[in-house]
Write a protein that holds these residues in place. Structure first.
Motif, short mmCIF file in Angstrom:
data_model
loop_
_atom_site.label_atom_id
_atom_site.label_comp_id
_atom_site.label_asym_id
_atom_site.label_seq_id
_atom_site.Cartn_x
_atom_site.Cartn_y
_atom_site.Cartn_z
N PHE A 179 0.98 -1.18 -0.14
CA PHE A 179 0.10 0.12 0.03
C PHE A 179 0.94 1.44 0.01
O PHE A 179 0.55 2.81 -0.22
CB PHE A 179 -1.32 -0.15 1.20
CG PHE A 179 -2.13 -1.15 0.51
CD1 PHE A 179 -2.94 -0.17 -0.22
CD2 PHE A 179 -2.73 -2.10 2.13
CE1 PHE A 179 -4.49 -1.07 -0.20
CE2 PHE A 179 -3.92 -2.65 1.58
CZ PHE A 179 -4.73 -2.24 -0.13
N ALA A 180 2.29 0.93 0.99
CA ALA A 180 2.76 2.42 0.68
C ALA A 180 3.36 2.91 -0.67
O ALA A 180 3.16 3.76 -1.40
CB ALA A 180 3.86 2.10 1.70
N GLN A 181 3.33 1.77 -2.27
CA GLN A 181 4.47 2.10 -3.25
C GLN A 181 3.06 2.62 -3.91
O GLN A 181 3.21 3.24 -4.18
CB GLN A 181 4.54 0.83 -3.78
CG GLN A 181 4.95 0.59 -5.22
CD GLN A 181 5.73 -0.46 -5.16
OE1 GLN A 181 5.27 -1.79 -4.92
NE2 GLN A 181 6.22 -0.25 -6.44
N ARG A 182 1.78 1.34 -3.55
CA ARG A 182 0.63 2.28 -4.32
C ARG A 182 -0.08 3.59 -4.39
O ARG A 182 -0.03 4.24 -5.48
CB ARG A 182 -0.37 0.87 -4.15
CG ARG A 182 -1.90 1.45 -4.39
CD ARG A 182 -2.98 0.60 -4.07
NE ARG A 182 -4.03 0.73 -5.36
CZ ARG A 182 -5.47 -0.09 -4.31
NH1 ARG A 182 -5.42 -0.91 -3.17
NH2 ARG A 182 -6.87 0.60 -4.50
N LEU A 183 0.33 4.27 -3.06
CA LEU A 183 -0.57 4.94 -2.20
C LEU A 183 0.43 6.07 -1.90
O LEU A 183 0.57 7.61 -2.25
CB LEU A 183 -1.79 4.92 -0.73
CG LEU A 183 -2.58 4.07 -1.03
CD1 LEU A 183 -2.92 4.22 0.70
CD2 LEU A 183 -3.89 3.87 -2.44
N SER A 184 1.88 5.44 -2.70
CA SER A 184 3.30 6.98 -2.45
C SER A 184 3.55 7.84 -1.16
O SER A 184 3.18 8.60 -0.95
CB SER A 184 2.89 8.23 -3.50
OG SER A 184 2.71 7.49 -4.96
N ILE A 185 2.84 6.41 -0.19
CA ILE A 185 3.55 6.96 1.15
C ILE A 185 4.73 7.34 1.67
O ILE A 185 5.56 6.38 1.80
CB ILE A 185 2.58 6.16 2.13
CG1 ILE A 185 1.17 5.67 1.95
CG2 ILE A 185 2.97 6.50 3.83
CD1 ILE A 185 0.45 4.82 2.18
N LYS A 186 4.43 8.67 2.21
CA LYS A 186 6.39 8.38 2.03
C LYS A 186 6.79 8.38 3.89
O LYS A 186 5.87 9.79 4.33
CB LYS A 186 6.58 10.10 1.69
CG LYS A 186 6.39 10.62 0.68
CD LYS A 186 6.74 11.74 -0.39
CE LYS A 186 6.75 12.13 -1.84
NZ LYS A 186 7.11 13.44 -2.07
N GLN A 215 -3.24 11.39 5.89
CA GLN A 215 -4.76 10.68 5.29
C GLN A 215 -4.28 9.37 4.25
O GLN A 215 -5.54 8.32 3.78
CB GLN A 215 -4.92 11.72 4.62
CG GLN A 215 -6.37 11.92 3.68
CD GLN A 215 -7.58 12.14 4.56
OE1 GLN A 215 -7.01 12.13 6.02
NE2 GLN A 215 -8.32 12.94 4.70
N LYS A 216 -3.15 9.01 3.60
CA LYS A 216 -3.10 8.33 2.55
C LYS A 216 -2.79 6.99 3.54
O LYS A 216 -3.48 6.05 3.30
CB LYS A 216 -1.73 8.15 2.18
CG LYS A 216 -1.77 9.23 1.08
CD LYS A 216 -0.63 9.46 0.40
CE LYS A 216 -0.32 10.78 -0.42
NZ LYS A 216 1.31 10.81 -1.45
N GLU A 271 -2.27 14.21 -5.18
CA GLU A 271 -2.33 12.87 -4.70
C GLU A 271 -4.04 12.12 -4.69
O GLU A 271 -4.18 11.16 -4.84
CB GLU A 271 -1.34 12.82 -3.82
CG GLU A 271 0.39 13.29 -4.83
CD GLU A 271 1.25 12.84 -3.65
OE1 GLU A 271 0.76 12.20 -2.26
OE2 GLU A 271 2.58 13.18 -4.31
N ILE A 272 -4.31 13.02 -3.38
CA ILE A 272 -6.03 12.34 -2.67
C ILE A 272 -6.61 12.37 -3.85
O ILE A 272 -7.19 11.19 -3.70
CB ILE A 272 -5.77 13.04 -1.71
CG1 ILE A 272 -5.61 12.79 -0.49
CG2 ILE A 272 -7.01 12.41 -0.87
CD1 ILE A 272 -5.30 11.84 -0.04
N TYR A 273 -6.52 13.33 -5.03
CA TYR A 273 -7.71 13.44 -6.06
C TYR A 273 -7.41 12.45 -6.71
O TYR A 273 -8.34 11.59 -7.04
CB TYR A 273 -7.71 14.75 -6.74
CG TYR A 273 -8.39 15.59 -5.86
CD1 TYR A 273 -9.46 15.98 -4.44
CD2 TYR A 273 -7.37 17.50 -5.70
CE1 TYR A 273 -10.05 17.36 -3.86
CE2 TYR A 273 -7.52 17.89 -5.30
CZ TYR A 273 -9.22 17.97 -4.39
OH TYR A 273 -9.28 19.17 -3.36
N ARG A 274 -6.49 11.72 -6.91
CA ARG A 274 -6.08 10.83 -8.38
C ARG A 274 -6.67 9.20 -7.35
O ARG A 274 -7.10 8.58 -8.03
CB ARG A 274 -4.45 11.42 -8.12
CG ARG A 274 -4.36 12.05 -9.55
CD ARG A 274 -2.45 11.99 -10.01
NE ARG A 274 -2.28 13.24 -10.21
CZ ARG A 274 -1.15 13.85 -10.90
NH1 ARG A 274 -0.10 13.66 -10.20
NH2 ARG A 274 -0.79 14.62 -11.40
#
Length: 515
Positions: free
Chosen positions: A379-386, A403-404, A434-437
């Protein structure tokens, strides 16, 4: 606005262990000017504000007010220099009256007795100057957010502030309250007060500010007159790259009705509310503060009990004894206040992600942390969680990354109907996109999305349909979103049940009266 700056900053720098928060920052503010201080979360805005408030001392640089160099060691030094800071979380005592808060720390006594009558009259005069119908004797805890903000501004005027700094002042205000605040700030500007305005809402920036001062990664990027720049340019300066579209276009096929709310009722905030959510659809639920938006979302999640009405999931009657039942049926809620209601800030990213999903990684009562870590990494990769590490406290992440994480834990729980309550509040422009995408991606996967929002551009830019609430009821529905305007939404939000006729040449009316 005079040529000589009221506030002048040169070479301001501040470092924390492992982080250079500010590096050689210049800034100027003129009397009678509104300067927008912009940048993503982590750009250095908060550190700069704290330095000007006297709460943090810089490592280098100079600060001058009206040409006089200052050393701001304490907040008292800042106030004496004529600098007033109104933080996003107000510095008021809830159990004291508005007048008491106004004069707190500034009491003038005669023979050991406070002059209450004089203070009350002075407070009333200040509130009147600000156009506020506010009793000096009202307890702060009984005031609305907008009224508490008036008290903060009045306290700044009482202290003869020449420079007013506002940090995200409209985050919890209704559109009408925002306009009232702008009228007050324009009046202060006309009286020669310099205003530094911090906000992620670019519509407000263009409506109010004269210049924009942009920071990125602790550095000064650009200062420009807002009349000379576009919204796209500001966003590019803030995020460091061009963004093709702030609101990604929708391309999800809209499927069958997944969730149907029928005549929902709960207290004064939700009265006879009916609507549907379809697979692949993003529906915005908006209205003024107190209209019942959040309360409606909580009913769908089982967080509050229904007094009357019914919910149907795929045409089956849905009985929710609480959020656990909703989660089991694939209905999840990303709450408005993620810090208090959505995440445990002191716990790790990993722990927050795992909390509603423990059954998925347990066998015979034993947890399998390897499976949890693998899922989180995906999920970190899918959602680009830094995040530097899944073991770091989630409260140390930026608002967008929090939020991610919030979203990731629900997606792991196999969410099919996702309820977003103010999904981008307190999030910078880049993270918003990013949230919108992600929301668009969820819709393309066939998930049904309800987006509770007070940001009208967000509703117009993201929604397939817009539902508008007024005093606990649905006052209207906008189906032709592409042709709608903010004024159309506000008209429904203020005037219950009043719509306009069918759009010429369209098979759908722009608005239709709600059920």
């Amino acid at each position: 606005m005079t040529d000589a700056p009221l506030l002048s900053i040169t070479g301001l720098s501040k470092a924390y262990p492992g982080v250079q928060a500010l590096r050689d920052i210049p800034m100027s503010l003129h009397a009678g000017e509104v300067l927008a201080l912009l940048g993503e979360n982590g750009a250095g805005k908060s550190t700069l504000i704290k330095i000007l408030a006297g709460a943090v001392r810089p490592d280098a640089g100079t600060i001058a007010v009206a040409g006089q160099a200052l050393t701001l060691r304490t907040p008292l030094d800042s106030r004496r220099a004529g600098i007033a800071v109104i933080h996003q979380e107000f510095n008021l005592v809830p159990t004291l009256s508005a007048a008491d808060n106004l004069f707190l720390g500034n009491d003038r006594a005669r023979l050991g007795f406070l002059r209450r009558g004089e203070e009350s009259r002075r407070a009333q005069t200040l509130f009147h100057q600000l156009g506020a119908d506010l009793s000096p004797d009202a307890l702060v805890r009984d005031l609305s957010v907008a009224q508490q903000q008036i008290v903060e501004i009045a306290r700044a005027l009482l202290g003869d502030a020449r420079i007013l700094i506002l940090d995200e002042p409209t985050a919890a205000l209704a559109p009408t309250e925002v306009q009232n605040l702008f009228a007050i700030l324009r009046d202060m500007k006309a009286r020669g007060i310099g205003i530094v305005y911090v906000s992620h809402r670019l519509d407000e920036i263009f409506a109010l500010a004269d210049r924009a001062h942009v920071l990125r990664d602790g550095r000064h990027v650009r200062t420009a007159r807002l009349a000379d720049v576009t919204r796209a340019q500001l966003i590019e300066w803030m995020v460091g790259r061009p963004l093709d579209q702030e609101f990604p276009p929708g391309s999800a096929p809209i499927g069958a009705v997944r969730l149907r709310a029928q005549n929902l009722r709960a207290g004064p905030r939700v009265r006879d509310v009916s609507f549907t959510l379809r697979a692949g659809e993003i529906v915005a639920l908006t209205g003024l503060v107190g209209s019942g938006r959040t309360e409606t979302a909580r009913l769908l999640f089982g967080a509050d009990p229904l007094e009357a009405g019914a919910l149907f999931l795929d045409d089956w009657l849905l009985r929710l004894a609480g959020p656990r039942d909703a989660i089991r049926r694939g209905i999840v809620l990303l709450t408005e206040d993620r810090k208090a209601q959505g995440l445990i800030l002191a716990h790790s990213v990993s722990a927050n992600f795992a909390l509603p999903n423990l059954n998925a990684w347990s066998s015979c009562g034993w947890l399998r942390p390897k499976h949890e870590r693998t899922a989180l990494a995906q999920f970190a990769q899918r959602l680009s969680i830094k995040m530097p590490s899944p073991d770091m406290p989630v409260g140390h992440l930026s608002g967008g990354n929090q939020q991610k994480v919030f979203l990731a834990k629900w997606l792991q729980a196999n969410a099919q109907i996702v309820l977003f309550d103010e999904p981008t509040r307190g999030i910078d422009v880049g993270a918003k996109v990013e949230i919108y995408r992600l929301m668009r991606d969820l819709a393309r996967e066939g998930k049904a999305i309800l987006m509770v929002t007070s940001e009208l551009p967000e509703a117009l830019g993201m929604a397939d349909r817009i539902l508008v609430m007024h005093e606990g009821r649905l006052s209207g529905e906008i189906t032709d979103v592409r042709r709608a305007t903010q004024e159309d939404i506000l008209r429904l939000a203020v005037e219950a049940g009043r719509g306009v006729g069918p759009s010429p040449g369209s098979s759908h009316g722009l608005m239709s009266k709600g059920d």
